[in-house]
Design an enzyme around this catalytic site. Sequence first.
Site, PDB file in Angstrom:
ATOM      1  N   ASN A   7       1.029  -1.072  -0.048  1.00  0.00           N
ATOM      2  CA  ASN A   7      -0.078   0.055   0.006  1.00  0.00           C
ATOM      3  C   ASN A   7       0.962   1.209   0.060  1.00  0.00           C
ATOM      4  OD1 ASN A   7      -1.446   2.445   0.969  1.00  0.00           O
ATOM      5  ND2 ASN A   7      -3.044   0.931   1.663  1.00  0.00           N
ATOM      6  N   TYR A 110      -7.459  -3.655  -2.107  1.00  0.00           N
ATOM      7  CA  TYR A 110      -7.667  -2.636  -1.213  1.00  0.00           C
ATOM      8  C   TYR A 110      -8.816  -2.742  -0.518  1.00  0.00           C
ATOM      9  CZ  TYR A 110      -7.444   1.813   1.117  1.00  0.00           C
ATOM     10  OH  TYR A 110      -7.492   2.836   2.171  1.00  0.00           O
ATOM     11  N   ASP A 160      -3.901  -5.004   0.780  1.00  0.00           N
ATOM     12  CA  ASP A 160      -4.312  -4.411   2.230  1.00  0.00           C
ATOM     13  C   ASP A 160      -5.599  -4.903   2.364  1.00  0.00           C
ATOM     14  OD1 ASP A 160      -4.887  -2.753   4.416  1.00  0.00           O
ATOM     15  OD2 ASP A 160      -4.485  -0.868   3.554  1.00  0.00           O
ATOM     16  N   ASN A 162      -6.873  -4.795   5.469  1.00  0.00           N
ATOM     17  CA  ASN A 162      -7.491  -3.917   6.618  1.00  0.00           C
ATOM     18  C   ASN A 162      -8.089  -4.786   7.823  1.00  0.00           C
ATOM     19  OD1 ASN A 162      -7.053  -1.007   6.586  1.00  0.00           O
ATOM     20  ND2 ASN A 162      -8.057  -1.173   4.781  1.00  0.00           N
ATOM     21  N   HIS A 263       2.905   2.036   5.042  1.00  0.00           N
ATOM     22  CA  HIS A 263       2.868   0.618   5.122  1.00  0.00           C
ATOM     23  C   HIS A 263       4.402   0.304   4.497  1.00  0.00           C
ATOM     24  CE1 HIS A 263      -1.502  -0.440   4.945  1.00  0.00           C
ATOM     25  NE2 HIS A 263      -1.574   0.778   4.809  1.00  0.00           N
TER      26      HIS A 263
END
Length: 273
Positions: A7, A110, A160, A162, A263
Amino acid sequence: MRVASMNVNGIRAAVRRGFDVWLKDREPDVVGLQEMRCPVDQLPVLDGYHLSYHPGTLAGRNGVAVLTRRPPIAVREGFGNRRFDTEGRYLEVDLEPADGHPGLTVGSLYLPKGDRPTDGPAATAKHRRKLSFMASLRNYLPQARRRAQAAGREFVIMGDFNIAHTALDLRNWRANQKNSGFLPDEREWFGSILGPRTLIDVVRSLHGDRTGPYSWWTWRGKAFDQDTGWRIDYQLATPGLARTAVSGGTDREPDYASRMSDHSPVVVDYQFS
């Protein structure tokens, strides 16, 4: 075959901070990038790579890309969800076998950030939106794997997510049990897309029960210096590809001043006979 994911938190800012130097030094064959945040006509030139890019329609936000040494034979934006596919959150490319590497389908992801649902209606709506994205992606992943398998390709989705899957994946896990990114329903979802016959968390399989290696640290305070981070960036690979992984982890910069993003790159080396 060296595969990396990062990221970049704005590709132009990352290049100013040395991303292009890192790329030249590490020489990955495939790179998944997230949060590009860049109009197509302002993309920096990254020598030696073909860039596949899904910028999305939200100006200055999101955007996912895949860098490859050789041009892909197919590129797909999104995963069939009209609500999310315009946002620049998922890009998938197919690569033919070459130079001793197998055929490969690569997804760059993402996943949306969430919020604590206990923080009011807006936070609850944000959390539900994240769960909706996750449910749709979970339904899509078996299709992606089967399509790749039918064409004789391995499959890897990276980026990513999350989400920190287990207590091994963030430093302060006890204090974060009610925070977005480590909520029970998020962690359950993450576990549900993994399996010995479906997708393998490659870095975790290489590192075993050791904590980390973390991939994200807030810019604030001493989090990076003290390695108070989260492992939220992953490479999830089909078993045939995962079995060939010989090394992997995070290219954590040597100090705060050297950081390219909030990141750090997640890099895995796959070795084929």
